[in-house]
Design an enzyme around this catalytic site. Structure first.
Site, mmCIF file in Angstrom:
data_model
loop_
_atom_site.group_PDB
_atom_site.id
_atom_site.type_symbol
_atom_site.label_atom_id
_atom_site.label_comp_id
_atom_site.label_asym_id
_atom_site.label_seq_id
_atom_site.Cartn_x
_atom_site.Cartn_y
_atom_site.Cartn_z
ATOM 1 N N ARG A 1 0.815 -1.221 0.000
ATOM 2 C CA ARG A 1 0.000 0.000 0.000
ATOM 3 C C ARG A 1 0.846 1.267 0.000
ATOM 4 O O ARG A 1 0.333 2.363 -0.161
ATOM 5 C CB ARG A 1 -0.914 0.001 1.217
ATOM 6 N N LYS B 1 3.241 -18.780 6.828
ATOM 7 C CA LYS B 1 2.619 -19.090 8.100
ATOM 8 C C LYS B 1 2.117 -17.776 8.710
ATOM 9 O O LYS B 1 2.772 -16.769 8.483
ATOM 10 C CB LYS B 1 3.734 -19.675 8.956
ATOM 11 N N HIS C 1 9.284 -22.509 7.803
ATOM 12 C CA HIS C 1 10.707 -22.268 7.547
ATOM 13 C C HIS C 1 11.614 -23.241 8.308
ATOM 14 O O HIS C 1 12.776 -23.383 7.976
ATOM 15 C CB HIS C 1 11.086 -20.807 7.793
ATOM 16 N N LYS D 1 15.620 -25.457 7.378
ATOM 17 C CA LYS D 1 16.857 -25.452 8.185
ATOM 18 C C LYS D 1 17.649 -26.724 7.888
ATOM 19 O O LYS D 1 17.102 -27.822 7.897
ATOM 20 C CB LYS D 1 16.529 -25.375 9.684
ATOM 21 N N GLU E 1 13.185 -19.436 23.176
ATOM 22 C CA GLU E 1 13.661 -18.156 22.632
ATOM 23 C C GLU E 1 13.930 -17.203 23.782
ATOM 24 O O GLU E 1 13.158 -17.157 24.743
ATOM 25 C CB GLU E 1 12.597 -17.540 21.735
ATOM 26 N N ASP F 1 1.498 -20.438 17.320
ATOM 27 C CA ASP F 1 2.685 -19.863 16.679
ATOM 28 C C ASP F 1 3.800 -20.892 16.499
ATOM 29 O O ASP F 1 4.472 -20.898 15.476
ATOM 30 C CB ASP F 1 3.193 -18.693 17.538
ATOM 31 N N HIS G 1 5.982 -25.438 13.615
ATOM 32 C CA HIS G 1 7.381 -25.875 13.693
ATOM 33 C C HIS G 1 7.573 -27.123 14.555
ATOM 34 O O HIS G 1 8.301 -28.041 14.189
ATOM 35 C CB HIS G 1 8.263 -24.757 14.260
ATOM 36 N N LYS H 1 8.734 -17.798 24.894
ATOM 37 C CA LYS H 1 9.524 -16.583 24.685
ATOM 38 C C LYS H 1 10.061 -16.138 26.040
ATOM 39 O O LYS H 1 9.527 -16.495 27.076
ATOM 40 C CB LYS H 1 8.654 -15.496 24.063
HETATM 41 C C1 BG6 Z 1 8.184 -17.854 13.674
HETATM 42 C C2 BG6 Z 1 7.349 -17.419 14.833
HETATM 43 O O1 BG6 Z 1 7.461 -18.718 12.844
HETATM 44 O O2 BG6 Z 1 9.354 -18.520 14.153
HETATM 45 C C3 BG6 Z 1 8.144 -16.533 15.756
HETATM 46 O O3 BG6 Z 1 6.208 -16.738 14.355
HETATM 47 C C4 BG6 Z 1 9.427 -17.203 16.173
HETATM 48 O O4 BG6 Z 1 7.374 -16.164 16.894
HETATM 49 C C5 BG6 Z 1 10.181 -17.714 14.958
HETATM 50 O O5 BG6 Z 1 10.206 -16.247 16.865
HETATM 51 C C6 BG6 Z 1 11.363 -18.549 15.377
HETATM 52 O O6 BG6 Z 1 12.131 -18.848 14.242
HETATM 53 P P1 BG6 Z 1 13.663 -19.214 14.401
HETATM 54 O O7 BG6 Z 1 14.085 -19.577 13.017
HETATM 55 O O8 BG6 Z 1 14.351 -18.000 14.935
HETATM 56 O O9 BG6 Z 1 13.741 -20.343 15.367
#
Ligand code: BG6
Length: 550
Positions: free
Chosen positions: A95, A208, A238, A242, A276, A295, A300, A400
């Site tokens: 936008r 995602k 993602h 890895k 994290e 999330d 993941h 987190k």
């Molecule tokens: C994302 C989440 O998919 O993955 C985030 O939405 C998270 O909240 C992230 O921080 C973690 O990815 P990575 O590659 O840093 O482990």
């Protein structure tokens, strides 16, 4: 996926099917036998590179964080590293009131510092000459009229042969309107399996979160399926990009040693941790709606479980691999009803210290409601009802603001049935553990008992270590590089299939339903910089086990 074995003989149509290349994807096989090629110079010419056909990548949400921090740096690194063909172009849509020049300048600013390869004038000029921009609202049909014209011009100028990769990097509420508009305006169209190999291709990559729960994932899949065939859809997780996650497959299925003990007969339990140290950062608007279960666990962590627990596929290709992943996910027993309170623990971070620095609690973060009930931590126990894993608990833990960033899969083995050393003195032995360290200290560790040197028979637990850094000089490119390249090549192996995503949601749905029926006023708190609420310890200690301290 590359099948290097075909390098020893002429490539056949069956190889094309086995490598799951899209009907118009290049046959592109990387020869991993460099040493052999050196020994036999005749083999040299057989090494094919993974170079996709030229295409225009249309990124919706090009001014967003994901594009700036992940997609653009990955694309730049790919372009510099040469796997991208001449004529590869990016058409950004957002936008913002930008011209092509503004867009290029903004992208340069954004990606500086995020690329693996430092930006040089020459390579930037070449990359930037393929960047174009269209301004518009994602739910306005006028945006798609402009996009259609612009795409045709860019396509012609850059000789992209009508190949298009659409990328949804917008807030998820726009996924359906964008897909519908692409279909309605004829910008994207359905391609079934046996199209003519000479025709152009179009594919869509969906970021995602893929849905918010099972019904919304169904609805999104249906909306996408009304325009694209499943073969054209690339759902990103993602974690599958890895190297260390792909290495779980290599470790399990390219070695004879571990598979025989990879079952209920030898494994006591499995712990999967994704910790994290970061807080919610600037993503609170999204995170408030999501929480840790949606999330991290639905996507993941269930992918980590799938690659750890699946049966060996017959081939390394999209269907064989994903069939096995879906099969094992379908055998997972989701906690339901009252079990949810026993098997699932959630929590929220309170103020605390990370690396000696004071950090606010979740409720004090920007854009977070001071009365929010969104969980920033989940621990849960699942079981898999099949012959291999029956009665082996799988403990998950993610959060987190935990003490440090660490992702690992730990396979904890049973005790030996009889320890003859018991009679020769006090022993401080722990059972074998195999830890696959996904990040950041990428590698694999095996813990086992060893004799302490000396005249007495003393035993101690020691570790045998494999580190990516020492073996390969690092764990390679960013996950997005691999995934973007695979999407351009038409290789879906590392993307989630429709049934996989829906099965994953079906495992979370009973938990979400149970939570939404609870009248809570608060969640168990944990101080930032600690390993989660006390209740998480109760969850595992009740079974006579303990969380690892990675
Ligand atoms: C994302 C989440 O998919 O993955 C985030 O939405 C998270 O909240 C992230 O921080 C973690 O990815 P990575 O590659 O840093 O482990």
């Amino acid at each position: 996926m590359s099948d290097t074995s075909v390098l020893n003989r002429p490539v056949t149509g069956l190889d094309l099917l086995a490598t799951e290349m899209d009907h118009v994807g290049h046959l592109s096989i990387r020869d991993s036998t460099d040493g052999a090629a050196e020994a036999n110079p005749l083999r040299k010419g057989l090494a094919l590179d993974r170079v996709p056909a030229p295409c225009v990548m249309v990124i919706f949400g090009v001014s967003g964080d994901l594009t700036m921090r992940k997609l653009m740096p990955a694309l730049y690194d790919l372009a510099v590293g040469l796997p991208l063909p001449e004529g590869f172009s990016i058409l950004g849509v957002s936008r913002r009131d930008w011209s092509d020049e503004d867009f290029r300048a903004e992208m340069r600013k954004a990606i500086a510092g995020h690329t693996r390869t430092p930006i040089t004038e020459e390579s930037w000029e070449s990359f930037a000459s393929g960047l174009f921009y269209v301004r518009g609202n994602f739910d306005d049909s006028a945006t798609y009229e402009t996009l259609k014209c612009r795409l045709e011009t860019v396509d012609k100028e850059r000789r992209a042969n009508g190949n298009r990769l659409f990328y949804l990097a917008t807030p998820p509420s726009f996924y359906e309107p964008i897909t519908e508009n692409l279909g309605r305006q004829g910008i994207a169209y359905r391609q079934d399996i046996y199209s003519d190999p000479m025709t152009s291709w179009n594919r869509i990559v969906v970021e995602k979160p893929f849905g918010h729960d099972l019904p919304s994932a169904h609805a999104l899949n249906a909306a996408i399926a009304s325009v694209f065939s499943e073969r054209q859809v690339y759902r990103i997780d993602h974690y599958l990009g890895k190297e260390t996650v792909q290495n779980v497959l290599a470790f399990r299925f390219a070695n004879i040693l571990f598979e025989p003990v990879w079952s209920r007969h030898y494994v006591d339990h499995i712990q999967i941790t994704v910790a994290e140290a970061l807080g919610v950062e600037n993503r609170a608007t999204y995170y408030e709606e999501a929480g840790a279960l949606r999330d991290m666990v639905q996507s993941h962590m269930l992918q980590l479980l799938a690659v750890t627990a699946m049966e060996p596929p017959a081939f390394f290709n999209g269907n064989a691999l994903r069939d096995e992943k879906v099969k094992v996910l379908r055998s997972v027993v989701p906690p339901e009803g009252n079990d949810v309170g026993v098997l699932v623990v959630r929590g929220q971070y309170a103020p605390g210290f990370i690396d000696g620095r004071q950090v606010p609690g979740y409720r004090q973060e920007r854009d977070v409601s001071p009365t929010t009930l969104t969980e920033t931590f989940v621990a849960l126990k699942l079981t898999i009802d099949n012959w291999r894993w029956a009665d082996v608990p799988i403990y998950f833990r993610t959060g987190k603001r935990l003490p440090r960033r660490v992702t690992e899969i730990a396979i904890e083995f049973k005790n030996v049935p009889h320890l003859m050393f018991k009679t020769v003195g006090a022993l401080d032995l722990q059972p074998n553990v195999l830890t696959m360290r996904i990040q950041p200290d990428e590698g694999i560790t095996l813990r086992f008992a060893a004799k302490v040197p000396g005249a007495a028979t003393k035993l101690r637990t020691v570790r045998m270590d494999f580190a990516y850094g020492a073996a390969f000089g690092g764990a390679g490119a960013d996950a997005y590089e691999r995934l973007l390249l695979d999407a351009m090549l038409g290789d879906p192996t590392l993307f989630a299939r429709r049934d996989e995503v829906e099965t994953a949601w079906s495992l979370m749905q009973p938990i979400l339903d149970n939570w939404s029926n609870q009248q809570l006023t608060g969640l168990p708190l944990y101080e930032a910089g600690t390993w989660g609420p006390d209740k998480a310890d109760v969850l595992i200690e009740r079974d006579g086990r303990a969380w690892r301290r990675p």
